[in-house]
Design a protein around this motif. Structure first.
Motif, PDB file in Angstrom:
ATOM      1  N   GLN A 131      57.883  -2.799  98.407  1.00 17.89           N
ATOM      2  CA  GLN A 131      58.486  -3.653  99.423  1.00 17.89           C
ATOM      3  C   GLN A 131      57.436  -4.471 100.176  1.00 17.89           C
ATOM      4  O   GLN A 131      57.666  -4.895 101.304  1.00 17.89           O
ATOM      5  CB  GLN A 131      59.312  -2.809 100.397  1.00 17.89           C
ATOM      6  CG  GLN A 131      60.475  -2.094  99.736  1.00 17.89           C
ATOM      7  CD  GLN A 131      61.356  -1.366 100.733  1.00 17.89           C
ATOM      8  OE1 GLN A 131      62.057  -1.977 101.534  1.00 17.89           O
ATOM      9  NE2 GLN A 131      61.318  -0.044 100.697  1.00 17.89           N
ATOM     10  N   SER A 132      56.301  -4.697  99.546  1.00 19.91           N
ATOM     11  CA  SER A 132      55.250  -5.524 100.147  1.00 19.91           C
ATOM     12  C   SER A 132      55.550  -6.988  99.846  1.00 19.91           C
ATOM     13  O   SER A 132      55.314  -7.472  98.744  1.00 19.91           O
ATOM     14  CB  SER A 132      53.880  -5.133  99.575  1.00 19.91           C
ATOM     15  OG  SER A 132      52.869  -5.951 100.113  1.00 19.91           O
ATOM     16  N   VAL A 173      50.674   5.416 110.824  1.00 20.66           N
ATOM     17  CA  VAL A 173      51.001   3.998 110.657  1.00 20.66           C
ATOM     18  C   VAL A 173      52.272   3.864 109.830  1.00 20.66           C
ATOM     19  O   VAL A 173      52.360   4.396 108.714  1.00 20.66           O
ATOM     20  CB  VAL A 173      49.851   3.227 109.966  1.00 20.66           C
ATOM     21  CG1 VAL A 173      50.164   1.729 109.933  1.00 20.66           C
ATOM     22  CG2 VAL A 173      48.525   3.477 110.674  1.00 20.66           C
ATOM     23  N   ASP A 174      53.240   3.163 110.367  1.00 23.88           N
ATOM     24  CA  ASP A 174      54.484   2.884 109.657  1.00 23.88           C
ATOM     25  C   ASP A 174      54.358   1.555 108.909  1.00 23.88           C
ATOM     26  O   ASP A 174      53.574   0.691 109.299  1.00 23.88           O
ATOM     27  CB  ASP A 174      55.630   2.814 110.672  1.00 23.88           C
ATOM     28  CG  ASP A 174      57.001   2.857 110.020  1.00 23.88           C
ATOM     29  OD1 ASP A 174      57.077   3.180 108.820  1.00 23.88           O
ATOM     30  OD2 ASP A 174      57.998   2.563 110.712  1.00 23.88           O
ATOM     31  N   GLU A 175      55.126   1.381 107.834  1.00 26.24           N
ATOM     32  CA  GLU A 175      55.159   0.134 107.058  1.00 26.24           C
ATOM     33  C   GLU A 175      53.747  -0.309 106.644  1.00 26.24           C
ATOM     34  O   GLU A 175      53.361  -1.461 106.815  1.00 26.24           O
ATOM     35  CB  GLU A 175      55.844  -0.987 107.863  1.00 26.24           C
ATOM     36  CG  GLU A 175      57.239  -0.664 108.348  1.00 26.24           C
ATOM     37  CD  GLU A 175      58.298  -0.688 107.249  1.00 26.24           C
ATOM     38  OE1 GLU A 175      57.921  -0.774 106.061  1.00 26.24           O
ATOM     39  OE2 GLU A 175      59.489  -0.604 107.578  1.00 26.24           O
ATOM     40  N   TYR A 176      52.988   0.612 106.083  1.00 25.66           N
ATOM     41  CA  TYR A 176      51.588   0.309 105.777  1.00 25.66           C
ATOM     42  C   TYR A 176      51.445  -0.793 104.734  1.00 25.66           C
ATOM     43  O   TYR A 176      50.409  -1.461 104.670  1.00 25.66           O
ATOM     44  CB  TYR A 176      50.864   1.579 105.304  1.00 25.66           C
ATOM     45  CG  TYR A 176      49.360   1.441 105.324  1.00 25.66           C
ATOM     46  CD1 TYR A 176      48.677   1.280 106.528  1.00 25.66           C
ATOM     47  CD2 TYR A 176      48.616   1.458 104.150  1.00 25.66           C
ATOM     48  CE1 TYR A 176      47.295   1.143 106.555  1.00 25.66           C
ATOM     49  CE2 TYR A 176      47.242   1.329 104.165  1.00 25.66           C
ATOM     50  CZ  TYR A 176      46.589   1.168 105.374  1.00 25.66           C
ATOM     51  OH  TYR A 176      45.216   1.016 105.402  1.00 25.66           O
ATOM     52  N   GLN A 177      52.481  -1.003 103.922  1.00 21.65           N
ATOM     53  CA  GLN A 177      52.405  -2.072 102.923  1.00 21.65           C
ATOM     54  C   GLN A 177      52.366  -3.452 103.572  1.00 21.65           C
ATOM     55  O   GLN A 177      52.029  -4.445 102.910  1.00 21.65           O
ATOM     56  CB  GLN A 177      53.590  -1.997 101.946  1.00 21.65           C
ATOM     57  CG  GLN A 177      54.905  -2.530 102.476  1.00 21.65           C
ATOM     58  CD  GLN A 177      55.644  -1.538 103.367  1.00 21.65           C
ATOM     59  OE1 GLN A 177      55.257  -0.376 103.447  1.00 21.65           O
ATOM     60  NE2 GLN A 177      56.684  -1.982 104.034  1.00 21.65           N
ATOM     61  N   ASP A 178      52.695  -3.538 104.864  1.00 21.08           N
ATOM     62  CA  ASP A 178      52.711  -4.823 105.561  1.00 21.08           C
ATOM     63  C   ASP A 178      51.449  -5.083 106.365  1.00 21.08           C
ATOM     64  O   ASP A 178      51.378  -6.058 107.123  1.00 21.08           O
ATOM     65  CB  ASP A 178      53.935  -4.906 106.490  1.00 21.08           C
ATOM     66  CG  ASP A 178      55.248  -4.894 105.721  1.00 21.08           C
ATOM     67  OD1 ASP A 178      55.233  -5.310 104.544  1.00 21.08           O
ATOM     68  OD2 ASP A 178      56.267  -4.465 106.280  1.00 21.08           O
ATOM     69  N   THR A 179      50.444  -4.231 106.239  1.00 23.96           N
ATOM     70  CA  THR A 179      49.198  -4.437 106.982  1.00 23.96           C
ATOM     71  C   THR A 179      48.304  -5.444 106.271  1.00 23.96           C
ATOM     72  O   THR A 179      48.387  -5.629 105.057  1.00 23.96           O
ATOM     73  CB  THR A 179      48.421  -3.113 107.147  1.00 23.96           C
ATOM     74  OG1 THR A 179      48.211  -2.528 105.854  1.00 23.96           O
ATOM     75  CG2 THR A 179      49.188  -2.137 108.034  1.00 23.96           C
ATOM     76  N   VAL A 202      49.162  -6.031  99.548  1.00 24.70           N
ATOM     77  CA  VAL A 202      49.626  -4.799  98.924  1.00 24.70           C
ATOM     78  C   VAL A 202      48.460  -3.898  98.539  1.00 24.70           C
ATOM     79  O   VAL A 202      48.622  -2.690  98.348  1.00 24.70           O
ATOM     80  CB  VAL A 202      50.495  -5.130  97.686  1.00 24.70           C
ATOM     81  CG1 VAL A 202      49.635  -5.696  96.555  1.00 24.70           C
ATOM     82  CG2 VAL A 202      51.285  -3.911  97.215  1.00 24.70           C
ATOM     83  N   ARG A 203      47.251  -4.469  98.481  1.00 21.33           N
ATOM     84  CA  ARG A 203      46.080  -3.684  98.103  1.00 21.33           C
ATOM     85  C   ARG A 203      45.836  -2.537  99.079  1.00 21.33           C
ATOM     86  O   ARG A 203      45.329  -1.478  98.682  1.00 21.33           O
ATOM     87  CB  ARG A 203      44.825  -4.572  98.055  1.00 21.33           C
ATOM     88  CG  ARG A 203      44.809  -5.655  97.031  1.00 21.33           C
ATOM     89  CD  ARG A 203      44.617  -5.286  95.595  1.00 21.33           C
ATOM     90  NE  ARG A 203      44.446  -3.915  95.207  1.00 21.33           N
ATOM     91  CZ  ARG A 203      44.942  -3.423  94.082  1.00 21.33           C
ATOM     92  NH1 ARG A 203      45.671  -4.180  93.277  1.00 21.33           N
ATOM     93  NH2 ARG A 203      44.717  -2.180  93.744  1.00 21.33           N
ATOM     94  N   ASN A 204      46.184  -2.721 100.350  1.00 18.60           N
ATOM     95  CA  ASN A 204      45.926  -1.665 101.334  1.00 18.60           C
ATOM     96  C   ASN A 204      46.613  -0.363 100.946  1.00 18.60           C
ATOM     97  O   ASN A 204      46.010   0.712 101.010  1.00 18.60           O
ATOM     98  CB  ASN A 204      46.392  -2.110 102.725  1.00 18.60           C
ATOM     99  CG  ASN A 204      45.441  -3.099 103.368  1.00 18.60           C
ATOM    100  OD1 ASN A 204      44.324  -3.296 102.905  1.00 18.60           O
ATOM    101  ND2 ASN A 204      45.885  -3.741 104.433  1.00 18.60           N
TER     102      ASN A 204
END
Length: 679
Positions: free
Chosen positions: A264-265, A232-238, A274-276
């Protein structure tokens, strides 16, 4: 892989040769070569025997997935010694969360109670359906102001994506709608019912239905077993829904790689949390391995030192300290100016100065928290004849003529799709809303909706046009019609309607032509409609703001739109409390921390020159009397950080020294006026 640094190499080789089965978290700082690292990891997995058919790569845009595939292919080509003509293994399960979800839902449709021929509503169609249902159940006739359709859809989407109860979403995000909780529940139930009757899914259904599927242990195990590796890319955006899906697919964490940067969330307004990424290391039986990429390949060391200072004050984060070997004598600048007008003049002067020294306008960008913050600057740029592009404007799929053509194709794909059908029927001269509603009602109730349309008696005023449309519709429903021939037929029928409906038809035709060119890149009508809905082009040809007559132009952008981009020179407007952080985003500690990350994202876009601009005074036209208010420097640049910046005052003004400082002049002025009023 000789071009990789040691940390990148560690991420690429994790679990390949050493048998380490732990999930992998790659904390990739801004400009640290994240995409290159992820591409090398995928290529290395394939090179060491991973079946590309059993690799799922989840990104946040189709273009990102395509770029990843291109890079993976390039790495494999070099590693395997292939020549450019030899075929490379593709990644059939590479795409966005929503596109992969759509594929799985269609594949498992019959086992989860869906009709596999479902179509997908874009945001605009979903809003329209919400509005129609809202009206049908009588909520558009309330004595007090009931939320509009867009707000209703926003609430519904937030509940699904955050997994928060409706009561909490209303209290935290939509407090002015809290009195309507019962009515909203009724509305959302009716909206779901309407979607099911019409065999349509909206954007949020693609994730929520996928998550519901994964909540069934047997299906979760079956789907998870199809993939040896999930990246998974950009996981801070999930959001919470996406994290649930990942954890359900791979509950042990084996084969899981997530890449991102908690610093960068910045998309909580979309439901991301951002918790993810903060909690990821401890969500599995075996804690995840963490590899941190700190070497920056974008910015100079002084820019990074200022950026590190800002994000270093965050309450909670994965620790990292960006560094580079790009030395520079230019520190980041903290520029103090009297007001927004002087801010605009300064930026225009600097832009032209850098241009004269050889930096193209395209290599410079002005960033701001909110779109309206650039209004004064836009006037100054226009006055000086400095061309610019402002990221935003009318999105491609929001343009009426593009929606018209897509509606024709959607209606042909799904005869029970009421929103598409209503839009198409209203394009036909002589057919109004009442007639369209009557036909769609009949089609919805009929066992064979196609026969109902074929035998429909159109009003006399529409008879000739109706015959042509009915002929087109039958052609579009022919099983033997090869895509994209149906796009061409829909286009041929629509262009005369376009000329009749719009004065600027010549310009709008360019978008229709572009749509037809895009269609040729897809295998079927269903794939085209699905992918275009999930990842549309950004702008229309006539509304994107690109100055067609200028070969060079300055970039203006909100910070949110600038994420992932980089420029040689970056100017950040209005670095004051009330703008960054926004006065609308200081209600909770979490909101303030996201505003800190937003400033960090803006700062790390700069390669060589970074200027944060602090206007001393703002003019407020809504107030009577004195039309100005004073501003304090953003709280995110505290006194101990000032040594990381070169402070410049232009022209000479006495500005507040810190976030808490308040100038005395306006207070004394108000007191004097108060006394004068009683003399």
């Amino acid at each position: 892989m000789t071009e990789l640094n040691p940390e990148q190499l560690a991420a690429v080789q994790h679990g390949v040769a050493d048998g380490d089965a732990r999930p992998l978290l790659v904390i990739a700082g801004a400009g640290s070569g994240k995409t290159n690292t992820l591409a090398h990891r995928v290529a290395n997995l394939v090179r060491h025997g991973a079946d590309p058919q059993r690799v799922m790569l989840l990104t946040f845009s189709r273009r990102a997935a395509q770029e990843m595939e291109r890079r993976v292919g390039s790495v494999l080509q070099k590693a395997l010694g292939l020549n450019p003509t030899q075929p490379l293994p593709n990644l059939p399960w590479s795409g966005t969360f929503h596109s992969i979800g759509a594929r799985l839902l269609r594949e498992y449709a019959l086992r989860i109670g869906l009709d596999e021929s479902f179509t997908i509503h874009d945001r605009g169609d979903a809003e329209d359906l919400m509005g129609m249902v809202r009206h049908e159940i009588g909520l558009s006739e309330t004595k007090n102001r009931f939320p509009l359709k867009g707000t209703c859809l926003g609430i519904y989407s937030r509940v699904l994506n955050t997994r928060d109860p409706l009561e909490k979403v209303l209290a935290d995000i939509y407090p002015w709608c809290a009195q309507w909780e019962a009515e909203l529940k009724k509305l959302f139930g009716a909206y779901v019912e309407a979607k099911q009757q019409q065999n349509v899914l909206d954007y949020d259904d693609l994730l929520s239905f996928w998550a519901e599927t994964m909540a069934e242990p047997a299906l979760a195990q079956e789907i998870g077993a199809r993939f040896d590796h999930v990246l998974v890319d950009e996981y801070q955006d999930t959001n919470m829904l996406q994290a649930e899906i990942l954890l359900a697919m791979k509950p042990t964490g084996q084969g899981v790689t997530v890449v991102g940067d908690d610093a960068q969330s910045i998309y909580s307004f979309r439901g991301a949390t951002v918790r993810n990424i903060l909690d990821f290391p401890h969500q599995f039986a075996q804690p995840a391995r963490i590899v941190t990429l700190e070497r920056n390949y974008r910015s100079t060391q002084p820019v990074l030192e200022a950026s590190n200072a800002v994000i270093g004050a965050a309450r909670e984060r994965h620790a990292k300290n960006l560094w580079t070997d790009k030395a520079s004598s230019h520190r980041a600048q903290l520029l103090l100016v009297p007001d927004e007008a002087q801010q605009a003049r300064w930026v225009a002067d600097e832009v032209l100065r850098h241009r004269e020294s050889g930096t193209k306008l395209k290599s410079q960008s002005v960033l701001f928290r909110t779109s309206t913050h650039s209004a004064t600057l836009e006037l100054e740029l226009a006055r000086r004849n400095i061309p610019f592009v402002k990221f935003g404007g009318l999105k491609f799929l929001e343009a009426a003529h593009v929606k018209d053509v897509l509606a024709i194709l959607r209606f042909a794909e799904n005869p029970r799709g009421r929103m598409a059908g209503f839009r198409v029927l209203n394009l036909i001269p002589g057919i109004g809303q009442a007639t369209a509603t009557r036909l769609l009602d009949a089609m919805g109730d009929a066992a064979d909706p196609i026969e109902t349309l074929r035998t429909f008696e159109a009003p006399a005023a529409a008879r000739e046009e109706w015959v042509q449309f009915a002929r087109l519709y039958e052609q579009l429903r022919e099983p033997g019609l090869a895509w994209p021939a149906d796009m061409e037929r829909a286009k041929d029928w629509y262009l005369p309607q376009l000329e009749r409906l719009h004065d600027d038809a010549v310009v709008r035709k360019l978008d229709v032509d572009q749509l037809a060119r895009l269609a040729a890149g897809y295998a079927s009508r269903e794939r085209f409609l699905t992918e275009l809905t999930l990842d549309p082009p950004q702008s229309t040809s006539d509304q994107s703001g690109v100055p067609h007559l200028d070969e060079d132009y300055l970039i203006l952008s909100t910070i949110h739109s600038a994420k992932g981009m980089e420029w040689k020179c970056v100017y950040v407007l209005n670095c004051v409390d009330g703008c960054i952080p926004s006065d609308m985003a200081t209600g909770t500690t979490e909101e303030i921390e996201e505003e800190r990350r937003l400033l960090y994202v803006a700062m790390t876009r700069a390669k060589e020159h970074l200027q944060l601009i602090v206007p001393h005074r703002f003019y407020v036209t809504q107030q009577s009397g004195d039309r100005h208010m004073y501003a304090a420097r953003t709280r995110f640049i505290a006194e101990p950080m000032l040594d990381k910046f070169e402070q410049v005052t232009w022209p000479q003004v006495e500005a507040p020294s810190g976030a808490a400082a308040q100038p005395q002049a306006p207070v004394l002025q108000v007191r004097a006026r108060a006394r004068a009023a009683w003399r």
